[in-house]
Scaffold this active site. Structure first.
Site, PDB file in Angstrom:
ATOM      1  N   ASP A   1      -0.008  13.867  42.543  1.00  0.00           N
ATOM      2  CA  ASP A   1      -0.885  12.716  42.278  1.00  0.00           C
ATOM      3  C   ASP A   1      -2.147  13.234  41.592  1.00  0.00           C
ATOM      4  OD1 ASP A   1       0.782  10.871  43.436  1.00  0.00           O
ATOM      5  OD2 ASP A   1      -0.678  10.147  44.905  1.00  0.00           O
TER       6      ASP A   1
ATOM      7  N   HIS B   1       3.357  14.228  55.186  1.00  0.00           N
ATOM      8  CA  HIS B   1       2.283  13.262  54.943  1.00  0.00           C
ATOM      9  C   HIS B   1       1.194  13.407  56.013  1.00  0.00           C
ATOM     10  CE1 HIS B   1       0.188   9.539  54.197  1.00  0.00           C
ATOM     11  NE2 HIS B   1       0.979   9.268  53.182  1.00  0.00           N
TER      12      HIS B   1
ATOM     13  N   TYR C   1       1.080  10.914  59.170  1.00  0.00           N
ATOM     14  CA  TYR C   1       2.169  10.669  60.129  1.00  0.00           C
ATOM     15  C   TYR C   1       2.689  11.928  60.804  1.00  0.00           C
ATOM     16  CZ  TYR C   1       2.083   6.182  57.836  1.00  0.00           C
ATOM     17  OH  TYR C   1       1.660   4.977  57.328  1.00  0.00           O
TER      18      TYR C   1
ATOM     19  N   GLU D   1       8.005   6.691  46.996  1.00  0.00           N
ATOM     20  CA  GLU D   1       7.829   7.516  48.205  1.00  0.00           C
ATOM     21  C   GLU D   1       8.938   7.210  49.219  1.00  0.00           C
ATOM     22  OE1 GLU D   1       3.807   8.725  50.121  1.00  0.00           O
ATOM     23  OE2 GLU D   1       4.501   7.000  51.282  1.00  0.00           O
TER      24      GLU D   1
HETATM   25  C1  UD2 Z   1       0.772   6.773  47.970  1.00  0.00           C
HETATM   26  C2  UD2 Z   1       1.242   8.169  47.632  1.00  0.00           C
HETATM   27  C3  UD2 Z   1       1.641   8.205  46.161  1.00  0.00           C
HETATM   28  C4  UD2 Z   1       2.734   7.188  45.858  1.00  0.00           C
HETATM   29  C5  UD2 Z   1       2.269   5.818  46.312  1.00  0.00           C
HETATM   30  C6  UD2 Z   1       3.423   4.823  46.242  1.00  0.00           C
HETATM   31  C7  UD2 Z   1       0.209  10.071  48.835  1.00  0.00           C
HETATM   32  C8  UD2 Z   1      -1.080  10.767  49.168  1.00  0.00           C
HETATM   33  N1  UD2 Z   1       0.123   9.081  47.922  1.00  0.00           N
HETATM   34  O1  UD2 Z   1      -0.504   6.722  47.301  1.00  0.00           O
HETATM   35  O2  UD2 Z   1       2.097   9.478  45.791  1.00  0.00           O
HETATM   36  O3  UD2 Z   1       3.940   7.556  46.507  1.00  0.00           O
HETATM   37  O4  UD2 Z   1       1.772   5.816  47.666  1.00  0.00           O
HETATM   38  O5  UD2 Z   1       3.026   3.568  46.649  1.00  0.00           O
HETATM   39  O6  UD2 Z   1       1.257  10.446  49.309  1.00  0.00           O
HETATM   40  N2  UD2 Z   1      -1.200   5.999  39.006  1.00  0.00           N
HETATM   41  C9  UD2 Z   1      -1.840   5.855  37.770  1.00  0.00           C
HETATM   42  N3  UD2 Z   1      -2.395   4.648  37.451  1.00  0.00           N
HETATM   43  C10 UD2 Z   1      -2.343   3.570  38.286  1.00  0.00           C
HETATM   44  C11 UD2 Z   1      -1.709   3.729  39.540  1.00  0.00           C
HETATM   45  C12 UD2 Z   1      -1.158   4.957  39.868  1.00  0.00           C
HETATM   46  O7  UD2 Z   1      -1.905   6.791  36.968  1.00  0.00           O
HETATM   47  O8  UD2 Z   1      -2.888   2.502  37.915  1.00  0.00           O
HETATM   48  C13 UD2 Z   1      -0.570   7.291  39.322  1.00  0.00           C
HETATM   49  C14 UD2 Z   1      -1.604   8.359  39.683  1.00  0.00           C
HETATM   50  O9  UD2 Z   1      -1.101   9.614  39.340  1.00  0.00           O
HETATM   51  C15 UD2 Z   1      -1.705   8.223  41.184  1.00  0.00           C
HETATM   52  C16 UD2 Z   1      -0.240   7.941  41.537  1.00  0.00           C
HETATM   53  O10 UD2 Z   1       0.274   7.147  40.464  1.00  0.00           O
HETATM   54  O11 UD2 Z   1      -2.227   9.401  41.757  1.00  0.00           O
HETATM   55  C17 UD2 Z   1      -0.005   7.222  42.865  1.00  0.00           C
HETATM   56  O12 UD2 Z   1      -0.749   6.026  42.917  1.00  0.00           O
HETATM   57  P1  UD2 Z   1      -1.865   5.814  44.030  1.00  0.00           P
HETATM   58  O13 UD2 Z   1      -2.605   7.084  44.230  1.00  0.00           O
HETATM   59  O14 UD2 Z   1      -2.659   4.616  43.696  1.00  0.00           O
HETATM   60  O15 UD2 Z   1      -0.972   5.506  45.281  1.00  0.00           O
HETATM   61  P2  UD2 Z   1      -1.396   5.565  46.841  1.00  0.00           P
HETATM   62  O16 UD2 Z   1      -2.821   5.974  46.980  1.00  0.00           O
HETATM   63  O17 UD2 Z   1      -0.987   4.312  47.517  1.00  0.00           O
END
Ligand code: UD2
Length: 345
Positions: A202, A224, A227, A294
């Site tokens: 990420d 993770h 959990y 995920e």
């Molecule tokens: C969780 C997971 C993430 C992913 C996601 C799925 C962890 C710490 N994080 O994070 O890996 O599985 O759930 O729902 O395990 N991104 C963009 N632009 C956007 C949105 C996302 O570039 O507008 C990319 C970016 O690399 C980001 C990744 O997708 O780091 C995951 O998105 P997130 O960080 O918003 O997801 P999150 O925080 O819910």
């Protein structure tokens, strides 16, 4: 007669404008179709045995490993299928480097920064240069819809960066989930030739401490941080049998984070291929797994056990205080305002 003519002209121009706007909007809103993966089966590769009988260096001195003493008594250091769980105190970097460095490896890292997530690239890269596989050949692959916003960050020797321009999807779920498809396609187009190992991370994260060659293995998952103390019944697996990501309540080893997938390039290829195929089937059945890719990743790791697990030191969550079992936070999420950075909430 003149007003009739003017009226007729206005109606005709109006119709043409409406048709034009409709078509241009369709083009603007059209989302790239899912591609079906290459049918060729992906052979699974075993890790190259890091042994150098001919060049064994007698200059390396380190404390003798103790058969009757476990390096850590407070945490699990090996899974029931005998995969190591990497915690501080369980490895000696000098031994690990003496095994891996002579192999002249190239490690690829994919990072997606789409939409407003380009703001995270600088911190990610600057801290990776300090802590991520320092001393190894690293190729960063930055996937973005805004190549102009990729900042220039000074890279160390033997460290390269490629920008891969991709289109944007309108839902954050799709942006996150489609990484599987895009990584798979890029592996097949070029990465098989360019790297030995691949780590998919990420972007909204910072490195804080050493994240070195102890992470290398055939197939690597990260536990993770939210959990690792919980019973499997509360893991947020996909619980609907209609989804390809379904895991029954009485199954599951660990809950793995979507923010880190790693391993030998062939094994990451097989993983992304299977997950992308499962996502495609779900799409056809009009279902989206609870935690997008995920969830599919967790199903995959249940069926294909990782050969190495990274403890939550390697993937922490900045909103949590540091508990005593975590000696170092090595890589951690940045606090972000979801409503502000995401395309849709
Ligand atoms: C969780 C997971 C993430 C992913 C996601 C799925 C962890 C710490 N994080 O994070 O890996 O599985 O759930 O729902 O395990 N991104 C963009 N632009 C956007 C949105 C996302 O570039 O507008 C990319 C970016 O690399 C980001 C990744 O997708 O780091 C995951 O998105 P997130 O960080 O918003 O997801 P999150 O925080 O819910």
């Amino acid at each position: 007669g003149r007003s009739c003519l003017i009226f007729g002209f206005t109606v005709t121009v109006g119709m043409f404008t409406a048709v034009y706007v409709f078509h241009s909007n369709r083009t603007l809103l059209s989302v790239p179709k899912y591609t079906t993966p290459n049918p060729e089966p992906a052979p699974i590769q075993r890790e190259k045995v890091p042994v150098r009988i001919d060049s064994y260096s007698t200059s390396l001195r380190y404390p003798q490993p103790q058969s009757l003493k476990s390096p850590r008594s407070d945490v699990m250091t090996v899974t029931p299928w005998l995969a190591p769980v990497v915690w501080d105190g369980t490895f000696d970097s000098s031994i690990i480097d003496s095994l891996y460095q002579p192999q002249n490896l190239t490690i690829g890292t994919t990072v997606f920064a789409i939409g407003k997530y380009t703001r995270f690239i600088k911190g990610f890269l600057a801290t990776a240069e300090k802590h991520f596989l320092v001393g190894y050949k690293v190729n960063y692959y930055i996937f973005t819809d805004k190549p102009d916003e990729v900042p220039s960050v000074a890279l160390g020797m033997q460290r390269n960066l490629s920008v891969i321009t991709v289109s944007k999807f309108f839902r954050w779920q799709e942006i996150s989930m489609r990484r599987m498809e895009r990584i798979l396609n890029t592996i097949e187009e070029r990465l098989l030739k360019e790297v030995d190992y691949l780590y998919c991370l990420d972007v909204d994260m910072l490195f804080h401490n050493h994240w070195g060659a102890e992470v290398l293995s055939t197939l690597v998952a990260a536990i993770h941080p939210g959990y690792y103390k919980n019973p499997r019944e509360v893991f947020p697996y996909e619980c609907r049998p209609a989804s390809q990501a379904y895991v029954p309540l009485d199954q599951g080893d660990f809950y793995y984070a979507g923010a880190m997938i790693g391993g030998l390039i062939e094994n990451v290829r097989a993983l992304t291929r299977t997950c992308h195929q499962a996502i495609l089937i779900d799409k056809q059945n009009d279902i989206e797994a609870a935690w997008q890719e995920e969830s599919h990743l967790n199903k995959y790791f249940l069926q294909h056990k990782p050969t190495k697990l990274l403890s939550p030191e390697y993937l922490w969550d900045d909103t949590k205080p540091k508990p005593p079992e975590i000696h170092f936070i090595r890589f951690s999420t940045m606090l972000k305002n979801y409503a502000e950075v995401r395309e849709n909430v």
